[in-house]
Enzyme design. Structure first.
Site, PDB file in Angstrom:
ATOM      1  N   CYS A  34      -5.014   9.835  -0.327  1.00  0.00           N
ATOM      2  CA  CYS A  34      -5.780   8.585  -0.250  1.00  0.00           C
ATOM      3  C   CYS A  34      -7.068   8.768   0.539  1.00  0.00           C
ATOM      4  O   CYS A  34      -7.937   9.541   0.185  1.00  0.00           O
ATOM      5  CB  CYS A  34      -4.900   7.477   0.325  1.00  0.00           C
ATOM      6  SG  CYS A  34      -5.614   5.817   0.190  1.00  0.00           S
ATOM      7  N   LYS A  88       0.656  13.348   5.128  1.00  0.00           N
ATOM      8  CA  LYS A  88      -0.669  12.802   5.427  1.00  0.00           C
ATOM      9  C   LYS A  88      -0.898  12.779   6.934  1.00  0.00           C
ATOM     10  O   LYS A  88      -0.061  12.289   7.698  1.00  0.00           O
ATOM     11  CB  LYS A  88      -0.788  11.393   4.844  1.00  0.00           C
ATOM     12  CG  LYS A  88      -2.159  10.765   4.994  1.00  0.00           C
ATOM     13  CD  LYS A  88      -2.193   9.389   4.334  1.00  0.00           C
ATOM     14  CE  LYS A  88      -3.565   8.752   4.429  1.00  0.00           C
ATOM     15  NZ  LYS A  88      -3.612   7.420   3.805  1.00  0.00           N
ATOM     16  N   GLU A 145      -0.384   9.145  -5.469  1.00  0.00           N
ATOM     17  CA  GLU A 145       0.215   8.816  -4.177  1.00  0.00           C
ATOM     18  C   GLU A 145       1.395   7.859  -4.359  1.00  0.00           C
ATOM     19  O   GLU A 145       1.304   6.876  -5.084  1.00  0.00           O
ATOM     20  CB  GLU A 145      -0.849   8.163  -3.287  1.00  0.00           C
ATOM     21  CG  GLU A 145      -0.344   7.701  -1.930  1.00  0.00           C
ATOM     22  CD  GLU A 145      -1.377   6.898  -1.168  1.00  0.00           C
ATOM     23  OE1 GLU A 145      -1.173   6.679   0.044  1.00  0.00           O
ATOM     24  OE2 GLU A 145      -2.388   6.470  -1.774  1.00  0.00           O
TER      25      GLU A 145
END
Length: 538
Positions: A408, A355, A293
């Site tokens: 994440c 995301k 990430e």
């Protein structure tokens, strides 16, 4: 309640073991946070799971003898504060990773988060106390009803508002690949329901008038525990990991300190470190390279020259999958996304994923206008919140097995690891746990990633900035990994997904709620004591 001792009514006897009897005499404000904090020892990486057979029965015993609804809720709140502060202490470590926020803010942040999450056990205990008395339940039915309240409370914690299903009770078995196989059928919430039923086995020995039910409950608990473990080991022993032909992944872990990650003096060095690691010996067989990430500290969608440098890590026909920030300007307005880009060997971005499940207070500020007036800054410095992407996607490119990216903390949500209408061949979790150093956080995060693989029968590849990076097969077994706090690479074949989706993947929480309905029926139909005498089976 502060300073009050937990009194035992004179009208009934209560005789746990001598040590437990002394424990119950402690003031509630001391006893319950201690029990809650002790219960957190059962989670990764310590896995001191025997504590759950002590903490939860004692909590039930305290709540059962509460003098009223609000007192029962207060007991649950105190337990929850200790439980979540102990299990999530590592959140405070992030405050030491940035100069813009005082280190002292870690303490109120951890206890504020714990207090907010403690609302769930508070409500659980309050509802249990109130309903069990209205129904006039016998002791065994009260214990069973408490277990059901706890299991549903965990489900609610995973769904209300944005949800936060961290350290669900079923995760205490993370050290056992065998027991985790239960999640392929019942999910982590189903395993959590089983776990609280097992953990409450000693509770019925707290009442002295009839211990027969205690022996029955404990016997059934031991039997089901052994059945789950033996079946899980049998499933693993009859399941060899298959691999996708002609696909070799290189996972890169740069191990860059969070304090240097975005520092202007280190950006070029950090960028080149990932390129150098990606070009290490053995790359001749590698088909695709994966970076964590926000591994790239530049806006690579706007900088083709940097993308060209990144292609040095690729063989012809290969792809580089990397996390990076994506920015869009519309006049004076700026939008940011935490993204995953897939680059081909010519430096072109062939696909991107933004995301969609953002971290409150970390990537965006809820009720920003109010919070700004209160002077509360979000964890990540800056005045611009990240924007949420459209949702889960399965990315498909020639030569790359269909993949569901999870950035994440998106990986912690059961039943939400991929698009159910477009099943991928693997899950990719890119993350940056550097915020939390060498604490419990990265170990707990890795475990939750593994459970998503078991639940869906789909392998998972994890690229973490400072660790723990891993290749996980569809049974949750780690096939290769890089330890926390180490720089390195993993070269490994991609495990093959199960041919058929798991029962949980197709039915979701149906087993959990089906079991809940059956047990509620048992409680209401057979657990009510019309005689008013508190006893076991009657």
């Amino acid at each position: 309640m502060t300073g009050d001792e937990i009194k035992r009514p004179k009208s009934e006897t209560f005789s746990p073991l001598a040590f437990g009897d002394r424990v119950m005499r402690l003031p509630a404000i001391v006893l319950l946070p201690l029990l809650g904090g002790m219960s957190a020892l059962a989670f990764a990486p310590l896995y001191v799971f025997p504590v759950i057979f002590f903490c939860y029965p004692i909590l039930w015993g305290v709540v059962e003898r509460a003098s009223g609804f609000w007192r029962a809720m207060a007991f649950g709140l105190l337990f929850g504060i200790g439980h979540f502060a102990g299990g999530l202490y590592w959140v405070g470590y992030a405050f030491f990773m940035q100069d813009a926020v005082s280190n002292w803010a870690a303490v109120p942040a951890v206890f504020g988060l714990a207090a907010g999450l403690a609302i769930f056990p508070a409500v659980i205990c309050g509802v249990y106390w109130s309903v069990s008395r209205r129904l006039k339940l016998m002791i065994w039915a009260k214990v069973l009803f408490f277990c059901l309240c706890w299991a549903v409370g965990e489900w609610l914690r995973g769904h209300i508002l944005t949800g936060f299903p961290w350290n669900l009770l079923g995760y205490v078995w993370g050290f056992s690949d065998g027991l985790l196989q239960v999640t392929a059928y019942g999910g982590i919430y189903g395993l959590g329901l089983l776990t609280i039923l097992w953990a409450m086995s000693p509770a019925l020995f707290f009442q002295s008038d009839n211990r027969t039910i205690g022996y029955w409950w404990s016997g059934i608990a031991v039997l089901t525990f052994l059945m789950a473990g033996v079946w899980g080991q049998w499933r693993l022993s009859h399941s060899e990991t298959g691999y996708v032909e002609d696909v070799v992944l290189r996972v890169v872990q740069g191990n860059i300190d969070q304090r240097n990650k975005w520092h202007p003096a280190y950006k070029a060095e950090n960028f080149l470190r990932y390129i150098d690691l990606s070009m290490k010996s053995g790359r001749e067989t590698v088909t695709h390279v994966i970076w964590p990430e926000t591994a790239v500290p530049y806006l690579i969608d706007e900088e083709p020259s940097r993308r060209f440098l990144m292609t040095q890590a690729l063989n012809p026909g290969g792809y580089l999958l990397t996390g990076a920030v994506r920015l869009q300007r519309q006049g004076e307005d700026i939008s940011l996304w935490n993204s995953l880009h897939i680059l081909d060997d010519k430096g072109e971005i062939r696909a991107s994923y933004d995301k969609s499940h953002l971290v409150p207070f970390g990537e965006y500020m809820p009720l920003r206008s109010l919070m700004d007036r209160l002077g509360i800054a979000k964890l990540v410095p800056g005045d611009v919140d990240y924007s949420a992407g459209p949702g889960l996607q399965t990315l498909r490119l020639p030569g790359l097995p269909a993949v569901s990216p999870l950035i994440c903390y998106e990986v912690i949500f059961p039943g939400a690891a991929h698009d159910s209408a477009d099943r991928p061949q693997w899950l990719l979790n890119v993350t940056n746990d550097a915020w939390y150093g060498h604490t419990s956080g990265p170990y707990q995060h890795l475990l939750q990633s593994r459970v998503r693989a078991v639940e869906d029968g789909i392998p998972l590849v994890r690229a973490a900035g400072t660790g723990i990076s891993a290749i996980v097969d569809p049974y949750g077994r780690i096939r290769a990994s890089i330890p926390l706090g180490h720089e390195g690479i993993i070269d490994h074949k991609l495990p093959r997904a199960l041919e058929k989706p798991t029962f949980y993947s197709t039915k979701g929480e149906l087993p959990f709620w089906g079991t809940f309905v059956i047990l509620i029926f048992v409680v209401v139909r057979y657990g009510r004591d019309e005689s008013g005498i508190r006893r076991g089976f009657a």
